[in-house]
Design a protein around this motif. Structure first.
Motif, PDB file in Angstrom:
ATOM      1  N   VAL A 177       8.092  10.629  18.582  1.00 24.79           N
ATOM      2  CA  VAL A 177       8.002   9.171  18.597  1.00 24.79           C
ATOM      3  C   VAL A 177       7.282   8.773  17.321  1.00 24.79           C
ATOM      4  O   VAL A 177       6.424   9.508  16.828  1.00 24.79           O
ATOM      5  CB  VAL A 177       7.256   8.625  19.840  1.00 24.79           C
ATOM      6  N   GLU A 178       7.640   7.620  16.777  1.00 17.17           N
ATOM      7  CA  GLU A 178       6.970   7.164  15.569  1.00 17.17           C
ATOM      8  C   GLU A 178       5.523   6.826  15.873  1.00 17.17           C
ATOM      9  O   GLU A 178       5.192   6.352  16.959  1.00 17.17           O
ATOM     10  CB  GLU A 178       7.672   5.938  14.990  1.00 17.17           C
ATOM     11  N   GLU A 179       4.658   7.107  14.914  1.00 19.07           N
ATOM     12  CA  GLU A 179       3.237   6.794  15.078  1.00 19.07           C
ATOM     13  C   GLU A 179       2.688   6.261  13.761  1.00 19.07           C
ATOM     14  O   GLU A 179       2.874   6.878  12.712  1.00 19.07           O
ATOM     15  CB  GLU A 179       2.452   8.026  15.506  1.00 19.07           C
ATOM     16  N   GLN A 180       2.025   5.148  13.838  1.00 18.58           N
ATOM     17  CA  GLN A 180       1.369   4.566  12.672  1.00 18.58           C
ATOM     18  C   GLN A 180       0.095   5.365  12.393  1.00 18.58           C
ATOM     19  O   GLN A 180      -0.726   5.550  13.282  1.00 18.58           O
ATOM     20  CB  GLN A 180       1.025   3.098  12.937  1.00 18.58           C
ATOM     21  N   MET A 181      -0.057   5.829  11.173  1.00 15.72           N
ATOM     22  CA  MET A 181      -1.277   6.532  10.800  1.00 15.72           C
ATOM     23  C   MET A 181      -2.399   5.508  10.610  1.00 15.72           C
ATOM     24  O   MET A 181      -2.154   4.375  10.220  1.00 15.72           O
ATOM     25  CB  MET A 181      -1.073   7.316   9.499  1.00 15.72           C
ATOM     26  N   PRO A 182      -3.637   5.933  10.875  1.00 17.62           N
ATOM     27  CA  PRO A 182      -4.773   5.032  10.641  1.00 17.62           C
ATOM     28  C   PRO A 182      -4.864   4.685   9.156  1.00 17.62           C
ATOM     29  O   PRO A 182      -4.367   5.419   8.309  1.00 17.62           O
ATOM     30  CB  PRO A 182      -5.982   5.872  11.068  1.00 17.62           C
TER      31      PRO A 182
END
Length: 129
Positions: A44-49
């Motif tokens: 799943v796509e995940e936004q990096m901090p």
């Protein structure tokens, strides 16, 4: 960097968009086809901090041709809270002010240009918080 590669990598480069393995939950950046932890292929796509910490760094005194006017500059390995590590340049700082453990935020800057009239490639770099 070719115009085609700049175009293909634009979402990752401009949004720090990575992925998370559905099998083991490992955060991954940049995106990959196979999870390096469990071999899974579903993500799943995940936004990096946008903030991380300097794990290690080095000061470059003789750089590649497209950065020769920017020397000395700092390259650092930055770790996000989710465990992902990226290597990038630390900008807008005297190299003597950089140290392990300092927090940085990610900013977008010019990486290089394709000739005098070609595509300008932008990407992420780090800046002390």
């Amino acid at each position: 960097m070719s115009t085609q590669k700049v175009w293909r990598k634009r979402i990752e480069r401009y949004r720090l968009l990575g992925q998370k393995c559905k099998g083991c939950g490992k955060a991954i950046f940049p995106k990959r086809l196979v999870c390096p932890e469990c071999g899974g292929k579903e993500f799943v796509e995940e936004q990096m901090p946008e903030v991380g910490k300097i794990v290690t760094y080095t000061t470059v005194h003789i750089g590649p041709k497209f950065l020769e006017n920017d020397t000395p500059y700092v390259l650092a390995v930055i770790e996000f809270d989710n465990g992902v590590r990226v290597t990038t340049q630390v900008v807008d700082i005297d190299p003597k002010e950089v140290s392990i453990g300092k927090n940085v935020k990610f900013v977008y800057r010019k990486l290089q240009a394709e000739g005098k009239t070609g595509v300008i490639a932008y990407g992420y770099k780090a800046q002390l918080v």
